[in-house]
Scaffold this motif. Structure first.
Motif: not given
Lengths: 622, 100
Positions: A567-586
């Protein structure tokens, strides 16, 4: 004197260094010779130092930790208590080293084994001889590490490695309490030296502080000595080689907790509560483990629970103020329990690795030497009158009874019940393994192994002579030596004859009972076993203590870990960093529409920017 | 003694030439040459300033500038070699991958 003490300490360490660095290249004979000779020489010097001892000796070998207001030098304290312990540790270790040469003959990792064994002996000696608490802690952790590494000696089998880890982690929980007590004592006394701390405590420590520190020390000792509530690791520790079980998990390391309580006795003695809790924990553990030993099928587990139970007696003795009794029982127990374990090792070897006592039988006629040795150990353990265990156990029990209060009288009754159960469970093993005719034919045991049993058998039977009571025409040597250095504790023994009579009666009753159910009328026993399978499973699993700890500690911890991971690592932390990355790429893709991609455009833009800045500055200058 | 303003004017002319070279030429090598010319024009202005006010700092700056220019050229030329290997050309307009 200092020379001898230094040699006692340093010889096993040299042995460990030689075997650890060069052992893998040396032939087996040399490895074994180095291992045994270093401990043997250490024993010789311990004997020499013991015979020369006049009074307590304190000496500094060198500096270790030293900051302006904090110092913990390499300082050693040699008095009656540590001298006796050092003598016992080196003596029993030497015999077990010799035994190991035969036992480990065909095993891999021969040099690793002897390195760890020697390292263990030197850590144990540091623990015993240390004059200050941090140095003692070094030895304390050193023996813990060696115990861990030796339980998991056959680490290729995951179960063994797990048992090692369990022992390490459970004792570590106790070590935290010891560490807290250590810091608290330093905070209180402003010194790490054990004698200074004890003196200061007697002078000015408030009772409430002494209670807390006493209970913290008790908890630390309970971890090392496998007492309730931290007893669960010792039965699993039987995964190690049998000589290791004999040395570390019966004779020496597990008694370190008792030794700690004896060393810090002046502090604990200040608080009646701490004393009562210590005695209560000991008596309860003794009873608990004895009942568990009744239902074990594995010969080594019977002995493991028996060890927990006997150390419970020592704790009870400390709680009753009977330091002489506790140290006396520690010594006799070291002899007879090492003997029982080593004989069990021989039996297991003779049975080609079989450890289930129900699959043995008839060994009395086939291996008479093993029978007589095991019987000697069993007699001493069950406190047959005249043996070492009889005198030492009765000294503890008499001291407990002499306390007079209802609480201590209850503990005394509990300990007598335990003594009765002890006789039954050990004679159960004697009857199942040695009596009858069934069971496979044994293979021959190496001579080197059986030879070491004899001195231990003699010491088990005659160990009472160390401190023969006046009642039997003895001189109480141990008590005299301890009292001369005011280390004998606070117990006054009364009703000794009464307690001894009760002990002798219970021994006879226990033997008669086991004889009846295991030799005269075995069918009734089998029938009863079918009648109460639940009770037998309950005792066999150690009162389901492991399961309880799984529910209370392990499962919530695992749940928390899974929650943090999923929950904390995979769902919350990983997701927020991943979406920050994809957002920047967009965002990058969107911005790309505004550029031409031609280098000359960029250069012109840079020049135009520079020109604009210059114009701005010129303008503002005017 | 050459007047200070003359040197500054000369430096400005050289700088403008370098800038024009860098902006107009399509050859990567010529752009690098243009950048070098601009750097040296700046260096000339520094030396002039140092002489005008009698302070050695300007000359020290020029020494740094030379060291920097040398390293910049070595990296730049290495990049040119690499680019040439990729597309067999040194024309900057062929490298318009960033275009959206």
């Amino acid at each position: 004197m200092q020379k001898y003490i230094t040699l006692i300490l340093i010889l096993p360490l040299i042995g460990a260094l030689v075997n650890g660095v060069a052992g893998w290249k040396l032939p087996r004979r040399v490895v074994a010779a180095v291992g045994c000779a270093s401990v043997g020489a250490s024993f010789y010097f311990a004997w020499k130092a013991f015979s020369l001892m006049g009074g307590p000796v304190n000496f500094k070998l060198g500096d270790w930790l030293s900051v302006s207001w904090f110092s913990a030098p390499m300082e050693f304290h040699y008095d009656a208590l540590s001298a006796t312990m050092a003598l016992m540790v080196t003596g029993v270790s030497f015999l077990i080293h010799v035994y190991s040469v035969g036992y480990m003959k065909d095993e891999e990792g021969y040099a690793r084994y002897f390195t760890l064994l020697n390292l263990f002996v030197s850590s144990m000696l540091i623990l015993v001889l240390a004059a200050n608490l941090p140095l003692m802690y070094i030895g304390w952790e050193g023996v813990g590490f060696c115990s861990y590494a030796l339980i998991g000696f056959w680490y290729k089998d995951t179960a063994n490695a797990d048992a090692g880890r369990k022992a390490f982690i459970v004792t570590r929980i106790g070590d935290v309490a010891f560490g807290v007590a250590l810091i608290w004592l330093f905070y209180f006394a402003g010194s790490t030296s054990i004698s200074v701390v004890n003196e200061q405590a007697v002078g000015s420590m408030p009772v409430s502080t002494a209670t807390f520190i006493g209970i913290l020390l008790l908890f630390g000792a309970a971890g090392k000595s496998a007492q309730l509530p931290l007893s669960v690791w010792l039965p699993d520790a039987m995964a190690g080689p049998t000589p290791v079980s004999a040395l570390i998990h019966a004779a020496t390391m597990v008694t370190a907790g008792v030794y700690l309580l004896m060393r810090m006795f002046p502090v604990i003695h200040l608080s009646e509560t701490a004393m009562a809790v210590t005695a209560g924990a000991g008596a309860l553990t003794a009873f608990y483990a004895a009942t568990c030993a009744l239902a074990q099928r594995d010969i080594k587990k019977v002995l493991a629970y028996s060890t927990i139970s006997q150390i419970g007696y020592m704790f009870m003795g400390v709680g009753a103020g009977a330091l002489t009794g506790s140290l006396f029982h520690l010594l006799t127990h070291a002899f007879f329990k090492a003997l029982l374990f080593l004989t069990a090792g021989c039996i297991i070897h003779a049975m080609k690795g079989e450890r289930d006592i129900y699959k043995m039988g008839g060994l009395m006629t086939k291996t008479p030497v093993l029978f007589w040795c095991f019987l000697a150990g069993a007699l001493a353990l069950s406190a047959a009158p005249g043996t070492g265990g009889f005198f030492s156990k009765d000294l503890i029990q008499a001291a407990t009874l002499a306390q007079g209060s209802a609480y201590f009288t209850t503990l005394w009754v509990l300990s007598e019940v335990t003594a009765f159960i002890t006789t039954i469970y050990i004679f159960r093993v004697v009857y199942l393994v040695f009596a009858g005719e069934s069971g496979p034919a044994p293979v021959k045991t190496p001579r080197l192994m059986t030879v070491t049993l004899v001195p231990l058998a003699v010491m088990s039977l005659a160990g009472g002579m160390i401190n023969a009571p006046e009642l039997w025409g003895g001189t109480q040597r141990l008590a005299t030596i301890l009292a001369s250095q005011s280390l004998a504790g606070s117990a006054h023994v009364t009703h000794e004859a009464f307690v001894q009579a009760v002990g002798a009666f219970l021994f006879a009753a226990g033997v008669a009972y086991s004889h009846y159910i295991y030799a005269v009328n075995p069918e009734a026993r089998v029938k009863r076993a079918y009648k109460y399978p639940g009770l037998i499973a309950f005792l066999n699993s150690g009162w389901y203590l492991d399961r309880l700890y799984n529910i209370i500690f392990v499962t919530p911890y695992t749940r928390l870990s899974v929650f943090l991971w999923k929950t904390v690592d995979e769902a919350a932390l990983d997701y927020s960093f991943d979406s920050a990355g994809t957002g920047l790429a967009k965002a990058g893709t969107l911005l790309r529409a505004s550029v031409t991609g031609r280098a000359s455009t960029y250069i012109l833009a840079v020049l135009a920017g520079a020109a604009a800045i210059m114009v701005f500055f010129t303008w503002s200058a005017i | 003694m050459v007047p200070f303003s003359h040197i500054l004017i000369l430096a400005a002319i050289i700088f403008a030439l370098g800038a024009a070279c860098a902006a107009v030429r399509r050859n990567v090598l010529m752009i690098l040459v243009g950048v070098e010319v601009m750097l040296n024009a700046a260096g000339l202005a520094f030396v002039a300033g140092s002489m005008r006010w009698g302070m050695p700092e300007g000359q020290i700056f020029v020494l740094f500038l030379m060291a920097m220019a040398a390293s910049e050229v070595s990296v730049g030329l290495a990049l040119v070699v690499y680019l040439h290997r990729r597309k067999k050309t040194v024309d900057v307009d062929d490298y318009d991958d960033m275009k959206g």
